[in-house]
Write an enzyme that holds these catalytic residues in place. Structure first.
Site, PDB file in Angstrom:
ATOM      1  N   TYR A   1      11.562  -0.858  -5.346  1.00 29.47           N
ATOM      2  CA  TYR A   1      11.179   0.683  -5.452  1.00 29.47           C
ATOM      3  C   TYR A   1      12.515   1.513  -6.328  1.00 29.47           C
ATOM      4  O   TYR A   1      13.641   1.052  -6.007  1.00 29.47           O
ATOM      5  CB  TYR A   1      10.997   1.256  -4.164  1.00 29.47           C
ATOM      6  CG  TYR A   1       9.681   1.104  -3.631  1.00 29.47           C
ATOM      7  CD1 TYR A   1       8.576   1.964  -3.830  1.00 29.47           C
ATOM      8  CD2 TYR A   1       9.346  -0.132  -2.810  1.00 29.47           C
ATOM      9  CE1 TYR A   1       7.423   1.525  -3.059  1.00 29.47           C
ATOM     10  CE2 TYR A   1       8.476  -0.641  -2.242  1.00 29.47           C
ATOM     11  CZ  TYR A   1       7.411   0.441  -2.357  1.00 29.47           C
ATOM     12  OH  TYR A   1       5.911   0.103  -2.015  1.00 29.47           O
TER      13      TYR A   1
ATOM     14  N   ASP B   1       1.752   5.648  -0.058  1.00 35.12           N
ATOM     15  CA  ASP B   1       1.328   6.688   0.661  1.00 35.12           C
ATOM     16  C   ASP B   1       0.846   7.682  -0.298  1.00 35.12           C
ATOM     17  O   ASP B   1       1.056   7.468  -1.402  1.00 35.12           O
ATOM     18  CB  ASP B   1       2.108   6.980   1.702  1.00 35.12           C
ATOM     19  CG  ASP B   1       1.529   8.002   2.666  1.00 35.12           C
ATOM     20  OD1 ASP B   1       0.295   8.319   2.630  1.00 35.12           O
ATOM     21  OD2 ASP B   1       2.290   8.364   3.721  1.00 35.12           O
TER      22      ASP B   1
ATOM     23  N   ARG C   1       0.868  -1.020  -0.032  1.00 36.98           N
ATOM     24  CA  ARG C   1      -0.091   0.037   0.063  1.00 36.98           C
ATOM     25  C   ARG C   1       0.914   1.271  -0.024  1.00 36.98           C
ATOM     26  O   ARG C   1       1.891   1.436   0.878  1.00 36.98           O
ATOM     27  CB  ARG C   1      -0.859   0.027   1.056  1.00 36.98           C
ATOM     28  CG  ARG C   1      -2.106  -1.274   1.062  1.00 36.98           C
ATOM     29  CD  ARG C   1      -2.832  -1.081   2.374  1.00 36.98           C
ATOM     30  NE  ARG C   1      -2.208  -1.639   3.463  1.00 36.98           N
ATOM     31  CZ  ARG C   1      -2.795  -1.849   4.609  1.00 36.98           C
ATOM     32  NH1 ARG C   1      -3.856  -1.189   4.993  1.00 36.98           N
ATOM     33  NH2 ARG C   1      -2.226  -2.640   5.589  1.00 36.98           N
TER      34      ARG C   1
ATOM     35  N   ARG D   1      12.084   6.497   2.065  1.00 34.75           N
ATOM     36  CA  ARG D   1      12.197   7.822   1.922  1.00 34.75           C
ATOM     37  C   ARG D   1      13.344   8.265   3.072  1.00 34.75           C
ATOM     38  O   ARG D   1      13.958   9.102   2.816  1.00 34.75           O
ATOM     39  CB  ARG D   1      10.583   8.611   2.221  1.00 34.75           C
ATOM     40  CG  ARG D   1       9.945   8.290   0.776  1.00 34.75           C
ATOM     41  CD  ARG D   1       8.523   9.015   0.945  1.00 34.75           C
ATOM     42  NE  ARG D   1       8.633  10.329   1.343  1.00 34.75           N
ATOM     43  CZ  ARG D   1       7.355  11.063   1.831  1.00 34.75           C
ATOM     44  NH1 ARG D   1       6.357  10.392   2.153  1.00 34.75           N
ATOM     45  NH2 ARG D   1       7.610  12.288   2.153  1.00 34.75           N
TER      46      ARG D   1
END
Length: 289
Positions: free
Chosen positions: A118, A52, A50, A206
């Site tokens: 990612y 953000d 999921r 991040r």
């Protein structure tokens, strides 16, 4: 019932993340409502990770179970692949289902996954991102040295407790295996990071990017970055990079005959660690990075 596996891409800029939230535009709600319109049955998606608000995807994976009869229409003719064109006519331009296939009930988009990859795009150009790619490229206010960026990233590889990089979640584990973390400059000078792990916790990617960028700009040293792995709580010293640079690029799965065993192993780990739902979370998601 028929289990469908979906490959999904989206620009997360104008979404409030993947997970359905009352009164907000989300990827999950948009896809489920459009699928329900086409198939004329309620649809509930299970997703690999999921994401953000502001985080993108080019290789998101989800599954859903629908009655086989829902595909027996003139335009679909029982072929799940024909859903792709039908859905493209109804979905908004910033989200697309790129492939649909029928799979064994043993497949689980979340629990069958071995790892997630990612990509993070970051520019240190004085003028910021090129306008045509600004929605998917983050900017950094100071020049970054590629060699230092890669050295700092390498120091974080392996099975570690990434508590310093994760937002706190009651009952969650922050132990993850960071399998790949490296950078290159593309032809336009943009730094492109590749991050692969078995799963991510909330805000992890991040925060990883922010930490190694702090080293690459010369504000922190390599020992500081590696030393963060000894922390057991979220570190206030770690900057969190912008959401817009992050995209879920790929989810890795074992061969079909290994799906059931993988599901069982993953669920056992989740139960033992009491992950509170964050296993397989995204690069910055509501249930993980």
């Amino acid at each position: 019932m028929l289990r469908l596996r979906l490959l999904i891409g989206y620009d997360g800029t104008d979404f409030s993340g993947w997970a359905t939230q009352p009164g907000r535009r989300t990827v999950c709600e948009t896809l489920e409502s459009t699928l329900a319109t086409v198939l004329r049955v309620p649809v509930r998606l299970t997703v690999a990770g999921r994401t953000d608000a502001g985080v993108h995807a080019t290789g998101q994976v989800a599954h859903c179970d629908v009655p086989a009869a829902a595909l027996d229409t003139r335009s679909i003719g029982g072929d799940p692949a024909r859903l792709v064109r039908r859905l493209a006519k109804l979905l908004p331009a910033d989200v697309r289902i790129k492939s649909v296939e029928a799979v064994s009930p043993d497949f689980d988009a979340r629990f069958s996954a071995l790892a997630r990859r990612y990509e993070y795009r970051l520019t240190d150009a004085a003028w910021g991102p090129e306008p045509l790619s600004a929605r998917r490229t983050a900017d950094w206010p100071r020049p970054l040295e590629l060699a230092a960026l890669n050295a700092a990233s390498s120091s974080l590889l392996g099975l570690n407790d990434f508590a310093a990089f994760c937002r706190f979640r009651e009952g969650s584990t922050t132990i993850r295996e960071l399998q790949e973390f490296g950078w290159r400059r593309d032809d336009d000078g943009v730094l492109v990071g590749r991050v692969v792990a078995d799963a991510f916790c909330w805000s992890m990617v991040r925060s990883l990017v922010g930490a190694v960028a702090a080293v690459a700009e010369g504000r922190r040293d390599l020992d500081w970055c590696a030393g963060l792995l000894a922390e057991r709580t979220r570190s206030a010293q770690v900057p969190v990079a912008q959401a817009r640079g992050l995209a879920l690029a790929e989810v890795y799965y074992p061969a079909e005959h290994e799906w059931a065993a993988r599901n069982e192993r993953t669920r056992d780990v989740r139960s033992a660690a009491d992950l509170g739902g964050d296993l397989g979370g995204d690069g910055d998601g509501c249930c993980g990075d």
